[in-house]
Write a protein that holds these residues in place. Structure first.
Motif, mmCIF file in Angstrom:
data_model
loop_
_atom_site.group_PDB
_atom_site.id
_atom_site.type_symbol
_atom_site.label_atom_id
_atom_site.label_comp_id
_atom_site.label_asym_id
_atom_site.label_seq_id
_atom_site.Cartn_x
_atom_site.Cartn_y
_atom_site.Cartn_z
ATOM 1 N N THR A 206 1.005 -1.350 -0.022
ATOM 2 C CA THR A 206 -0.120 0.052 -0.022
ATOM 3 C C THR A 206 0.832 1.258 0.105
ATOM 4 O OG1 THR A 206 -1.742 -1.138 1.081
ATOM 5 C CG2 THR A 206 -1.801 1.116 1.341
ATOM 6 N N ILE A 207 0.677 2.154 -0.867
ATOM 7 C CA ILE A 207 1.073 3.435 -0.644
ATOM 8 C C ILE A 207 -0.353 4.478 -0.383
ATOM 9 C CG2 ILE A 207 2.031 5.279 -2.101
ATOM 10 C CD1 ILE A 207 3.004 3.058 -4.053
ATOM 11 N N VAL A 208 0.077 5.025 0.899
ATOM 12 C CA VAL A 208 -1.053 5.912 1.388
ATOM 13 C C VAL A 208 -0.771 7.229 0.910
ATOM 14 C CG1 VAL A 208 -1.788 6.985 3.663
ATOM 15 C CG2 VAL A 208 -1.293 4.359 3.563
ATOM 16 N N VAL A 209 -1.681 8.038 0.581
ATOM 17 C CA VAL A 209 -1.806 9.270 0.172
ATOM 18 C C VAL A 209 -2.566 10.203 1.045
ATOM 19 C CG1 VAL A 209 -2.132 11.031 -1.826
ATOM 20 C CG2 VAL A 209 -1.254 8.591 -2.376
ATOM 21 N N ASN A 210 -2.055 11.195 1.374
ATOM 22 C CA ASN A 210 -3.029 12.213 2.404
ATOM 23 C C ASN A 210 -2.506 13.604 2.136
ATOM 24 O OD1 ASN A 210 -4.775 13.209 4.192
ATOM 25 N ND2 ASN A 210 -4.863 11.364 5.240
ATOM 26 N N GLY A 211 -2.678 14.688 2.645
ATOM 27 C CA GLY A 211 -2.177 16.136 2.904
ATOM 28 C C GLY A 211 -2.932 17.096 3.800
ATOM 29 N N VAL A 212 -2.773 18.076 3.796
ATOM 30 C CA VAL A 212 -3.233 19.219 4.789
ATOM 31 C C VAL A 212 -4.548 19.835 3.977
ATOM 32 C CG1 VAL A 212 -1.325 19.432 6.199
ATOM 33 C CG2 VAL A 212 -1.416 21.004 4.139
ATOM 34 N N SER A 213 -4.612 19.643 2.665
ATOM 35 C CA SER A 213 -5.507 20.496 1.969
ATOM 36 C C SER A 213 -6.899 20.687 2.414
ATOM 37 C CB SER A 213 -5.568 20.028 0.362
ATOM 38 O OG SER A 213 -4.371 20.341 -0.036
ATOM 39 N N LYS A 214 -7.557 19.346 2.472
ATOM 40 C CA LYS A 214 -8.949 19.437 3.124
ATOM 41 C C LYS A 214 -9.392 19.553 4.770
ATOM 42 C CE LYS A 214 -9.467 18.045 -1.308
ATOM 43 N NZ LYS A 214 -9.898 18.842 -2.238
ATOM 44 N N ALA A 215 -8.545 18.857 5.380
ATOM 45 C CA ALA A 215 -8.636 18.755 6.758
ATOM 46 C C ALA A 215 -8.227 20.143 7.069
ATOM 47 C CB ALA A 215 -7.827 17.729 7.366
ATOM 48 N N TYR A 216 -7.496 20.770 6.744
ATOM 49 C CA TYR A 216 -7.044 22.119 7.560
ATOM 50 C C TYR A 216 -7.245 23.362 6.760
ATOM 51 C CZ TYR A 216 -4.571 18.759 10.505
ATOM 52 O OH TYR A 216 -4.309 17.822 11.678
ATOM 53 N N SER A 217 -8.304 23.159 5.585
ATOM 54 C CA SER A 217 -8.261 24.270 4.463
ATOM 55 C C SER A 217 -7.174 24.927 4.119
ATOM 56 C CB SER A 217 -9.313 25.111 5.379
ATOM 57 O OG SER A 217 -9.902 26.123 4.338
ATOM 58 N N MET A 218 -6.375 24.195 3.547
ATOM 59 C CA MET A 218 -4.727 24.399 2.970
ATOM 60 C C MET A 218 -4.689 24.124 1.471
ATOM 61 S SD MET A 218 -2.588 23.779 6.544
ATOM 62 C CE MET A 218 -0.968 24.512 5.765
ATOM 63 N N THR A 219 -5.807 24.321 0.740
ATOM 64 C CA THR A 219 -5.751 23.781 -0.556
ATOM 65 C C THR A 219 -4.756 24.631 -1.339
ATOM 66 O OG1 THR A 219 -7.678 25.118 -0.870
ATOM 67 C CG2 THR A 219 -8.221 22.894 -0.858
ATOM 68 N N GLY A 220 -4.726 25.968 -1.227
ATOM 69 C CA GLY A 220 -3.663 26.661 -2.002
ATOM 70 C C GLY A 220 -2.248 26.665 -1.420
ATOM 71 N N TRP A 221 -2.066 25.970 -0.351
ATOM 72 C CA TRP A 221 -0.539 25.982 0.261
ATOM 73 C C TRP A 221 0.142 24.823 -0.384
ATOM 74 C CZ3 TRP A 221 1.191 28.915 4.431
ATOM 75 C CH2 TRP A 221 0.182 29.630 5.067
ATOM 76 N N ARG A 222 -0.712 23.795 -0.919
ATOM 77 C CA ARG A 222 -0.023 22.700 -1.797
ATOM 78 C C ARG A 222 1.068 21.863 -0.977
ATOM 79 N NH1 ARG A 222 -3.081 21.446 -3.420
ATOM 80 N NH2 ARG A 222 -2.449 20.331 -5.272
ATOM 81 N N ILE A 223 0.418 21.034 -0.127
ATOM 82 C CA ILE A 223 1.362 20.198 0.537
ATOM 83 C C ILE A 223 0.527 18.947 0.715
ATOM 84 C CG2 ILE A 223 2.511 19.555 2.708
ATOM 85 C CD1 ILE A 223 4.137 21.703 1.427
ATOM 86 N N GLY A 224 1.177 17.855 0.136
ATOM 87 C CA GLY A 224 0.399 16.434 0.503
ATOM 88 C C GLY A 224 1.689 15.423 0.538
ATOM 89 N N TYR A 225 1.392 14.249 1.123
ATOM 90 C CA TYR A 225 2.467 13.460 1.128
ATOM 91 C C TYR A 225 2.108 11.921 0.641
ATOM 92 C CZ TYR A 225 -0.180 11.717 5.505
ATOM 93 O OH TYR A 225 -1.105 11.040 6.256
ATOM 94 N N ALA A 226 3.058 11.207 0.672
ATOM 95 C CA ALA A 226 2.974 9.553 0.324
ATOM 96 C C ALA A 226 3.724 8.931 1.457
ATOM 97 C CB ALA A 226 3.142 9.028 -0.991
ATOM 98 N N ALA A 227 3.198 7.857 2.166
ATOM 99 C CA ALA A 227 3.724 6.699 2.854
ATOM 100 C C ALA A 227 3.799 5.572 2.317
ATOM 101 C CB ALA A 227 3.243 6.840 4.422
ATOM 102 N N GLY A 228 5.095 5.068 2.145
ATOM 103 C CA GLY A 228 4.947 3.763 1.475
ATOM 104 C C GLY A 228 6.343 3.058 1.756
ATOM 105 N N PRO A 229 6.501 1.994 0.884
ATOM 106 C CA PRO A 229 7.744 1.243 0.732
ATOM 107 C C PRO A 229 9.096 2.098 0.418
ATOM 108 C CG PRO A 229 6.154 -0.143 -0.447
ATOM 109 C CD PRO A 229 5.626 1.248 0.049
ATOM 110 N N LYS A 230 10.263 1.920 0.916
ATOM 111 C CA LYS A 230 11.242 2.958 0.951
ATOM 112 C C LYS A 230 11.788 3.143 -0.676
ATOM 113 C CE LYS A 230 13.387 1.980 5.402
ATOM 114 N NZ LYS A 230 14.531 1.330 6.263
ATOM 115 N N ASP A 231 11.676 1.847 -1.529
ATOM 116 C CA ASP A 231 12.200 2.101 -2.525
ATOM 117 C C ASP A 231 11.105 2.845 -3.537
ATOM 118 O OD1 ASP A 231 10.307 0.028 -2.711
ATOM 119 O OD2 ASP A 231 11.014 -1.228 -4.237
ATOM 120 N N VAL A 232 9.848 2.743 -3.375
ATOM 121 C CA VAL A 232 8.937 3.499 -4.068
ATOM 122 C C VAL A 232 9.257 5.189 -3.602
ATOM 123 C CG1 VAL A 232 6.482 4.207 -4.262
ATOM 124 C CG2 VAL A 232 7.253 1.652 -4.199
ATOM 125 N N ILE A 233 9.304 5.086 -2.338
ATOM 126 C CA ILE A 233 9.520 6.787 -1.982
ATOM 127 C C ILE A 233 10.842 7.269 -2.585
ATOM 128 C CG2 ILE A 233 9.776 8.052 0.382
ATOM 129 C CD1 ILE A 233 7.061 6.965 -0.348
#
Length: 368
Positions: A206-233
């Motif tokens: 699994t590669i988890v995708v999330n970020g601050v846009s929706k939960a913190y009303s930060m859509t314009g700040w453009r910060i998201g993240y992935a969490a997953g296996p080291k080689d993919v990251i």
């Protein structure tokens, strides 16, 4: 039309109508004053990665290290980087319908082939394990899961997620789990889980995708993240080295405050969206020709409107949407963009009284 002075109400917004919380704004301001205005590592500052690993542990009992985290310029850039990293030309990616409009386009940009699997109103727009199994071929590389979902607002239960994950593991597929609406879930909190949390085999695929846009009303700040296996990251980091360099420095410090500071404002936003959903859903049920599905997450209503279009004499829902705009002065998103042309999407991430006025206009349009 708005620039011409016409009183159009837009219900298409895919972002909260609240401003970014003040503590987050101030954190960004302080970071600039303190000189954090230079390049950072391409995949994000270590302080933010550590905050993300803490968040994943706290909220979803997921254990990651900093080298398993990629910070990008929004969840969209993160998803793009995932597909560019894991997809080879000709690889197939299974995407349940309806889908967020960007998934298939990003797969195609990676020279992959999107494979759409239909769902239905009756099955709550959820992909069934048997249908997933049928769609898998020797070319299948990944499946995209989005829960809570855009455009439907529907979420999978823990059991439903696990059943889909088991099929993916059986066929050695990547699971791209888009969890951007995780904090906007109104159902049983026991079901607010990540597919990566069901055990080592799920975690590794699994590669988890999330970020601050929706939960913190930060859509314009453009910060998201992935969490997953080291080689993919690591692969995603190499891509960023030559595509974007780092996410904006002060936006990263703002995101750091979002994850480590007060959660009072995000919680109040969650409560506001839940109240709006419960207020407006019964009214949508009363509009002639509308067949809404009650959401349990995000901030969208997904409504079957084929009968409404027919009642007004339109051959398609797209034509009906155009008439709503031109005659009722209400802008909604046609379902054709999400792979379901008989539907429309309304966003209640807008001022409640403005949304009420829009519903009144739609009701009048349908009954005149």
């Amino acid at each position: 039309m708005k620039q011409e002075g016409i009183d159009v109400i837009g219900l298409g917004a895919g972002e909260p109508d609240f401003n970014t919380p003040e503590n987050i704004i101030q954190a960004a301001y302080r970071s600039m004053e303190e000189g954090f205005t230079k390049y950072t590592p391409s995949s994000g500052i270590i302080e933010l990665k550590d905050a993300i690993t803490d968040k994943l542990k706290r909220d979803q009992a997921l254990d990651y290290s900093a080298d398993q985290i990629f910070v990008g310029t929004g969840a969209k850039h993160v998803l793009y980087s995932i597909f560019q990293t894991i997809i080879d030309p000709g690889d197939e990616v299974i995407i349940p319908v309806p889908y967020w409009v960007t998934y298939p386009e990003q797969v195609k940009l990676a020279e992959g082939q999107p494979v759409f699997v239909d769902t239905s109103f009756e099955q709550d727009f959820k992909l069934l394990p048997a249908d997933l199994e049928k769609a898998i071929t020797e070319k299948t590389k990944a499946i995209v899961l989005n829960s809570p979902n855009n455009p439907t607002g529907i979420s999978y239960s823990a059991l439903e997620l696990k059943a889909l994950g088991e099929v993916a593991i059986k066929h050695d597929l990547w699971i791209v789990s888009d969890e951007i609406y995780e904090k906007l879930y109104y159902g049983d909190k026991a079901d607010l889980v990540s597919v990566a949390s069901f055990g080592p085999e799920f975690y590794e695929r699994t590669i988890v995708v999330n970020g601050v846009s929706k939960a913190y009303s930060m859509t314009g700040w453009r910060i998201g993240y992935a969490a997953g296996p080291k080689d993919v990251i690591a692969g995603m980091g190499k891509l960023a080295d030559h595509m974007t360099s780092n996410p904006t420095a002060n936006a990263q410090y703002a995101a750091l405050e979002a994850y480590t500071g007060s959660q009072a404002i995000p919680e109040s936003m969650y409560q506001a969206f839940a109240e709006r959903m419960n207020r407006f859903y019964p009214q949508l049920e009363q509009i002639p020709g509308f067949k809404p599905k009650k959401p349990d997450g995000a901030f969208y209503f997904f409504i079957e409107a084929k009968e409404a279009a027919a009642l007004k004499g339109y051959a398609s829902v797209d034509d009906f949407v155009a008439a709503l705009l031109n005659e009722a002065l209400v802008a909604v998103i046609p379902g054709s963009g999400f792979g379901m042309p008989d539907y429309i999407r309304l966003s209640y991430a807008t001022d409640p009284e403005l949304f009420q006025t829009a519903l009144n206009r739609i009701q009048a349009f349908m009954t005149k």
